[in-house]
Design a protein around this motif. Structure first.
Motif, PDB file in Angstrom:
ATOM      1  N   THR A 306      16.130 -18.270 -24.980  1.00 26.02           N
ATOM      2  CA  THR A 306      16.876 -17.441 -24.037  1.00 26.02           C
ATOM      3  C   THR A 306      18.373 -17.722 -24.110  1.00 26.02           C
ATOM      4  OG1 THR A 306      15.021 -17.139 -22.559  1.00 26.02           O
ATOM      5  CG2 THR A 306      17.191 -17.080 -21.545  1.00 26.02           C
ATOM      6  N   SER A 307      18.744 -18.971 -24.342  1.00 26.87           N
ATOM      7  CA  SER A 307      20.170 -19.310 -24.420  1.00 26.87           C
ATOM      8  C   SER A 307      20.830 -18.611 -25.605  1.00 26.87           C
ATOM      9  CB  SER A 307      20.346 -20.830 -24.545  1.00 26.87           C
ATOM     10  OG  SER A 307      19.858 -21.451 -23.389  1.00 26.87           O
ATOM     11  N   TRP A 308      20.079 -18.436 -26.671  1.00 22.79           N
ATOM     12  CA  TRP A 308      20.597 -17.695 -27.833  1.00 22.79           C
ATOM     13  C   TRP A 308      20.812 -16.227 -27.442  1.00 22.79           C
ATOM     14  CZ3 TRP A 308      18.193 -13.953 -31.165  1.00 22.79           C
ATOM     15  CH2 TRP A 308      18.898 -13.698 -32.337  1.00 22.79           C
ATOM     16  N   ALA A 349      28.184 -24.193 -27.337  1.00 23.84           N
ATOM     17  CA  ALA A 349      26.742 -24.467 -27.313  1.00 23.84           C
ATOM     18  C   ALA A 349      26.205 -24.083 -25.944  1.00 23.84           C
ATOM     19  CB  ALA A 349      26.494 -25.947 -27.579  1.00 23.84           C
ATOM     20  N   ILE A 350      25.148 -23.290 -25.944  1.00 19.41           N
ATOM     21  CA  ILE A 350      24.554 -22.865 -24.669  1.00 19.41           C
ATOM     22  C   ILE A 350      23.174 -23.489 -24.544  1.00 19.41           C
ATOM     23  CG2 ILE A 350      23.898 -20.884 -23.229  1.00 19.41           C
ATOM     24  CD1 ILE A 350      25.775 -19.150 -24.816  1.00 19.41           C
ATOM     25  N   SER A 351      22.920 -24.105 -23.411  1.00 19.59           N
ATOM     26  CA  SER A 351      21.601 -24.713 -23.193  1.00 19.59           C
ATOM     27  C   SER A 351      21.351 -24.919 -21.704  1.00 19.59           C
ATOM     28  CB  SER A 351      21.537 -26.066 -23.909  1.00 19.59           C
ATOM     29  OG  SER A 351      20.326 -26.716 -23.620  1.00 19.59           O
ATOM     30  N   GLN A 352      20.241 -24.412 -21.245  1.00 14.79           N
ATOM     31  CA  GLN A 352      19.874 -24.637 -19.846  1.00 14.79           C
ATOM     32  C   GLN A 352      19.650 -26.125 -19.611  1.00 14.79           C
ATOM     33  OE1 GLN A 352      17.913 -25.729 -16.582  1.00 14.79           O
ATOM     34  NE2 GLN A 352      16.547 -25.668 -18.326  1.00 14.79           N
ATOM     35  N   SER A 353      18.760 -26.704 -20.408  1.00 12.21           N
ATOM     36  CA  SER A 353      18.350 -28.092 -20.186  1.00 12.21           C
ATOM     37  C   SER A 353      19.424 -29.079 -20.609  1.00 12.21           C
ATOM     38  CB  SER A 353      17.078 -28.388 -20.985  1.00 12.21           C
ATOM     39  OG  SER A 353      17.354 -28.236 -22.367  1.00 12.21           O
ATOM     40  N   GLY A 354      20.223 -28.686 -21.596  1.00 16.70           N
ATOM     41  CA  GLY A 354      21.185 -29.622 -22.165  1.00 16.70           C
ATOM     42  C   GLY A 354      20.499 -30.685 -23.012  1.00 16.70           C
ATOM     43  N   GLU A 355      19.265 -30.424 -23.411  1.00 18.06           N
ATOM     44  CA  GLU A 355      18.490 -31.415 -24.158  1.00 18.06           C
ATOM     45  C   GLU A 355      17.985 -30.919 -25.493  1.00 18.06           C
ATOM     46  OE1 GLU A 355      15.065 -32.907 -22.224  1.00 18.06           O
ATOM     47  OE2 GLU A 355      16.111 -33.102 -20.335  1.00 18.06           O
ATOM     48  N   GLY A 401      10.239 -23.116 -13.814  1.00 19.86           N
ATOM     49  CA  GLY A 401       9.370 -22.203 -14.561  1.00 19.86           C
ATOM     50  C   GLY A 401       9.735 -22.316 -16.035  1.00 19.86           C
ATOM     51  N   VAL A 402       8.733 -22.403 -16.901  1.00 22.53           N
ATOM     52  CA  VAL A 402       9.039 -22.620 -18.323  1.00 22.53           C
ATOM     53  C   VAL A 402       9.805 -21.431 -18.909  1.00 22.53           C
ATOM     54  CG1 VAL A 402       7.953 -22.828 -20.602  1.00 22.53           C
ATOM     55  CG2 VAL A 402       7.276 -24.352 -18.743  1.00 22.53           C
ATOM     56  N   ALA A 403       9.452 -20.223 -18.490  1.00 20.03           N
ATOM     57  CA  ALA A 403      10.195 -19.050 -18.973  1.00 20.03           C
ATOM     58  C   ALA A 403      11.524 -18.989 -18.217  1.00 20.03           C
ATOM     59  CB  ALA A 403       9.381 -17.792 -18.735  1.00 20.03           C
ATOM     60  N   SER A 404      12.591 -18.981 -18.963  1.00 18.52           N
ATOM     61  CA  SER A 404      13.922 -19.052 -18.360  1.00 18.52           C
ATOM     62  C   SER A 404      14.310 -17.708 -17.736  1.00 18.52           C
ATOM     63  CB  SER A 404      14.907 -19.425 -19.466  1.00 18.52           C
ATOM     64  OG  SER A 404      16.164 -19.678 -18.921  1.00 18.52           O
ATOM     65  N   THR A 405      14.807 -17.731 -16.528  1.00 15.12           N
ATOM     66  CA  THR A 405      15.208 -16.483 -15.853  1.00 15.12           C
ATOM     67  C   THR A 405      16.628 -16.628 -15.291  1.00 15.12           C
ATOM     68  OG1 THR A 405      14.076 -17.269 -13.861  1.00 15.12           O
ATOM     69  CG2 THR A 405      12.885 -15.708 -15.280  1.00 15.12           C
ATOM     70  N   LEU A 605       3.904 -23.888 -24.739  1.00 12.66           N
ATOM     71  CA  LEU A 605       5.363 -23.959 -24.571  1.00 12.66           C
ATOM     72  C   LEU A 605       5.765 -25.193 -23.783  1.00 12.66           C
ATOM     73  CD1 LEU A 605       6.205 -20.257 -23.688  1.00 12.66           C
ATOM     74  CD2 LEU A 605       6.330 -21.365 -25.896  1.00 12.66           C
ATOM     75  N   ALA A 606       7.043 -25.487 -23.815  1.00 16.76           N
ATOM     76  CA  ALA A 606       7.589 -26.559 -22.977  1.00 16.76           C
ATOM     77  C   ALA A 606       8.986 -26.143 -22.564  1.00 16.76           C
ATOM     78  CB  ALA A 606       7.643 -27.870 -23.737  1.00 16.76           C
ATOM     79  N   LYS A 607       9.413 -26.673 -21.467  1.00 22.94           N
ATOM     80  CA  LYS A 607      10.706 -26.275 -20.914  1.00 22.94           C
ATOM     81  C   LYS A 607      11.869 -26.839 -21.728  1.00 22.94           C
ATOM     82  CE  LYS A 607      13.161 -24.390 -17.691  1.00 22.94           C
ATOM     83  NZ  LYS A 607      13.259 -22.934 -17.888  1.00 22.94           N
ATOM     84  N   SER A 608      11.785 -28.127 -22.038  1.00 21.81           N
ATOM     85  CA  SER A 608      12.877 -28.764 -22.773  1.00 21.81           C
ATOM     86  C   SER A 608      12.352 -29.171 -24.134  1.00 21.81           C
ATOM     87  CB  SER A 608      13.342 -30.025 -22.053  1.00 21.81           C
ATOM     88  OG  SER A 608      13.672 -29.709 -20.749  1.00 21.81           O
ATOM     89  N   VAL A 609      12.915 -28.584 -25.173  1.00 26.31           N
ATOM     90  CA  VAL A 609      12.375 -28.839 -26.503  1.00 26.31           C
ATOM     91  C   VAL A 609      13.198 -29.946 -27.158  1.00 26.31           C
ATOM     92  CG1 VAL A 609      11.707 -27.779 -28.684  1.00 26.31           C
ATOM     93  CG2 VAL A 609      11.509 -26.503 -26.568  1.00 26.31           C
ATOM     94  N   THR A 610      12.760 -31.173 -26.922  1.00 27.75           N
ATOM     95  CA  THR A 610      13.530 -32.321 -27.389  1.00 27.75           C
ATOM     96  C   THR A 610      13.108 -32.758 -28.790  1.00 27.75           C
ATOM     97  OG1 THR A 610      12.019 -33.727 -26.176  1.00 27.75           O
ATOM     98  CG2 THR A 610      14.085 -33.206 -25.096  1.00 27.75           C
TER      99      THR A 610
HETATM  100  C1  G6P Z   1      12.439 -23.528 -24.681  1.00 28.23           C
HETATM  101  C2  G6P Z   1      12.271 -22.861 -23.336  1.00 28.23           C
HETATM  102  C3  G6P Z   1      13.123 -21.596 -23.285  1.00 28.23           C
HETATM  103  C4  G6P Z   1      14.574 -21.933 -23.587  1.00 28.23           C
HETATM  104  C5  G6P Z   1      14.717 -22.656 -24.917  1.00 28.23           C
HETATM  105  C6  G6P Z   1      16.117 -23.217 -25.093  1.00 28.23           C
HETATM  106  O1  G6P Z   1      11.876 -22.731 -25.675  1.00 28.23           O
HETATM  107  O2  G6P Z   1      10.911 -22.545 -23.108  1.00 28.23           O
HETATM  108  O3  G6P Z   1      13.027 -21.014 -21.990  1.00 28.23           O
HETATM  109  O4  G6P Z   1      15.318 -20.750 -23.611  1.00 28.23           O
HETATM  110  O5  G6P Z   1      13.823 -23.766 -24.963  1.00 28.23           O
HETATM  111  O6  G6P Z   1      16.323 -24.201 -24.128  1.00 28.23           O
HETATM  112  P1  G6P Z   1      17.709 -24.651 -23.550  1.00 28.23           P
HETATM  113  O7  G6P Z   1      17.361 -25.666 -22.511  1.00 28.23           O
HETATM  114  O8  G6P Z   1      18.477 -25.222 -24.689  1.00 28.23           O
HETATM  115  O9  G6P Z   1      18.363 -23.460 -22.967  1.00 28.23           O
END
Ligand code: G6P
Length: 612
Positions: A306-308, A349-355, A401-405, A605-610
């Motif tokens: 989603t950040s992309w 760089a765009i990232s919700q989790s920052g991880e 929620g794992v799906a980013s909104t 899926l997972a929220k933060s893809v480390t």
């Molecule tokens: C995972 C999440 C997505 C998120 C993506 C990038 O695939 O399920 O919702 O958009 O990672 O994550 P970030 O934290 O970098 O925005």
């Protein structure tokens, strides 16, 4: 990806750990486990969710005031009881939980096998548990030093916590690339992947840096050493996190709560930055880099998922308003394709989790080539926020929620502010357009409220189409990324195959798929490429396709052509993504719910893809 939590103190550890696992379950949920010091080292683990672990432990003795726990997203080895964490050393005296990947685990494992060690699981983590025991036996060192020596042999990413039967008043943790936060209470310590499991007990926290080892000891307190063996002074910060932000607040799912939070979160993203009285945008963190951005040879936006997509919206905004060339890349591709990066490039760089591991690695790579790196992150103090030269937080609050909104609309809000700030400073936007956009942006939260009022229309459409197997999402211009994001939302949580396409590209392939069964979602708001989109809708209808259109309020032309319409308030073309994304989020939510899917924790899926 994987959640770790640990407790050391006077209280019973089990309820704290279990509570922590529930708060971290968004990070991974294919298996879970717990280790407690209680007449020896007790380890319980199971495939499945945290609730399955809770069920397993219903009649077990879970006493003990020191323990570690883990919720897993499998990397090495399928999700089963054996591969679940914690992993135990061969002598049964030491347990470890881990988030990340030990890249050289195969070599280490082979060496140890040759020395007679027998492994039980397929994981990289078990190798680390064995390695720590091996080092301890050979070096006769104390636990912190043993962990340090073992980690010096390891490559990869990790956040680990080690619990040892021989050191009952102590926990040793370490991190490199994966997140870790340590909470300091009254004679007690908490450790976790993020602050969510900690905030209800203490607000005093330490965020260990890269390659740092944290030792918490009931007698000696907290101590930090680096893997390179330098002593560091722990920097204690006060958490600013509201507990209610971690609860569902009366909503059935986090995702729905987060969709409904958007009027507020978008306002929070603009707060203190959009000054209507003075007619200026002050984007604190990025302000000092305005000249650099304006004079940049290129702005390169990187992100994943989603950040992309938010980055793609940013490309339209920055190029259209500030006339600076922008390229948007998947962080995972960028980092490995030996890109040409100049010192006068600016990477955002765009990232919700920052991880996200790929985004983090791409940042490091661009940094090493001399580029300036700015960040747009949601999680304060996250690895990406720390790795960038400067940046702006989205202030959307925890997204569970794992799906980013709400993260998406907040990221787009920051990018809009940035584009406006640069356009104004560069002097390339007409004053009338600039002020009109500021005014429109300021009214977006109220328009989001109105957008959410159309949610019954969306639910009704979801009821009609919830059994579909495929869906096509179309948009043009700045709404093309919205189409991509809508399709991503649907596939993530409802498992319906969905594709986003630029509307005009439809005739180069996807048109072959059109029939009476597959819904075609079209962002067809009144501004921008309206006439062109209307033509695309006609092309679909001519082939008996089914159209669901996102339209501007009161649009009769498209509604007379489309099978179903979802209205959103009228706004400037450049701001449509902030509104149009919302009905698509709601549609995915309702479709997934009607199909019986787990909306907050979609499969695989997972929220933060480390991990990369
Ligand atoms: C995972 C999440 C997505 C998120 C993506 C990038 O695939 O399920 O919702 O958009 O990672 O994550 P970030 O934290 O970098 O925005």
């Amino acid at each position: 990806m994987c959640g770790i939590v640990a407790y050391l103190g006077p209280k019973e550890a089990y309820p704290i750990l279990m509570n922590g696992l529930k708060r971290l379950e968004y990070r991974g949920y294919d298996s879970a486990g717990i280790a407690l010091l209680n007449h020896g080292l007790q380890v319980f683990k199971t495939k499945g969710k945290v609730s399955d672990l809770e069920l397993l432990l219903e009649d077990k003795d879970v006493a003990g005031t020191i323990g570690i726990a883990h919720t897993r997203w499998a990397t090495h080895g399928e999700p089963n009881d054996v591969n679940a964490h914690p992993h135990v050393s061969p002598d049964g005296k030491l347990a470890i939980i881990h988030n990340g990947i030990i890249e050289n685990y195969a070599i280490l494992k082979e060496e140890m096998k040759q020395r007679g060690y027998v492994f039980k699981s397929d994981t990289d983590t078990e190798v680390l548990a064995y390695l720590i025991q091996d080092v301890r036996e050979h070096e006769k060192t104390d636990l912190p030093e043993t962990v340090r020596l073992a980690l010096s042999q390891v490559t990869g990413a990790y956040a680990i916590v080690v619990l040892s039967l021989e050191d009952p008043g102590m926990l040793v943790a370490a991190r490199k690339g994966s997140p870790l936060v340590v909470g300091i209470g009254e004679g007690e310590y908490f450790m976790a992947s993020d602050a969510a499991p900690i905030v209800e007990y203490t607000r005093q926290v330490v965020y260990p840096g890269e390659e740092e080892i944290v030792v918490v000891d009931l007698k000696e307190g907290i101590r930090i050493i680096t893997i390179a063996n330098t002593e560091k002074t722990p920097y204690i910060q006060t958490l600013e996190l509201n507990l209610s932000a971690l609860e569902k607040g009366g909503f059935p799912h986090f995702m729905l709560k987060e969709i409904y939070e958007q009027p507020r979160t978008v306002r929070d993203s603009m707060r203190g930055r959009l000054n209507m009285e003075q007619g200026i945008v002050v984007l604190g963190g990025m302000q000092d880099y305005s000249r650099k951005l304006i004079n940049a040879r290129r702005i390169i936006i990187i992100g994943c998922g989603t950040s992309w997509h938010a980055g793609l919206v940013g490309e339209y905004l920055i190029e259209e308003l500030a006339r600076i060339p922008v390229e948007v890349e998947y962080a995972s591709e960028f980092r490995y394709r030996n890109p040409i990066i100049y010192e006068d490039d600016v990477v955002i760089a765009i990232s919700q989790s920052g991880e996200t591991a790929d985004t983090l690695a791409a940042i490091e790579m661009a940094k090493s080539k001399g580029a300036t790196i700015l960040g747009i992150c949601n999680v304060v103090g996250s690895s990406i926020a720390r790795a960038t030269h400067a940046g702006s937080y989205t202030h959307a609050g925890p997204e569970i929620g794992v799906a980013s909104t709400k993260a998406f609309t907040s990221q787009v809000t920051i990018l809009t502010l940035l584009a406006l700030m640069l356009a104004e400073k560069k002097g390339c936007i007409a004053a009338s357009r600039y002020y009109r956009l500021l005014h429109e942006l300021n009214s977006i939260p109220e328009k989001l409220e109105r957008t959410l009022q159309f949610s019954d229309q969306v639910k009704h459409i979801a009821e009609i189409f919830c059994k579909t197997s495929n869906a096509l999402y179309l948009g043009r211009g700045i709404n093309f990324p919205v189409a991509l994001e809508g399709a991503l939302k649907l596939k993530e949580i409802s498992y319906i195959h969905a594709e986003g396409y630029p509307a005009a590209e439809m005739k180069h392939g996807p048109i072959a798929l059109i029939d009476e069964a597959m819904p075609v979602l079209v962002v067809a708001t009144r501004k921008g490429h309206y006439d062109k989109v209307v033509s695309n809708i006609q092309e679909v209808k001519a082939r008996k396709g089914v159209i669901i259109a996102i339209v501007s309020e009161g649009d009769e032309q498209v509604c007379s052509l489309a099978d179903h319409c979802i209205e959103i308030p009228e706004t400037d073309e450049m701001l449509v993504p902030l509104l149009a994304a919302v009905p698509l989020q709601l549609l995915a939510y309702h479709m997934a719910l009607l199909r019986g899917c787990n909306v907050d924790q979609p499969r695989n899926l997972a929220k933060s893809v480390t991990v990369e």
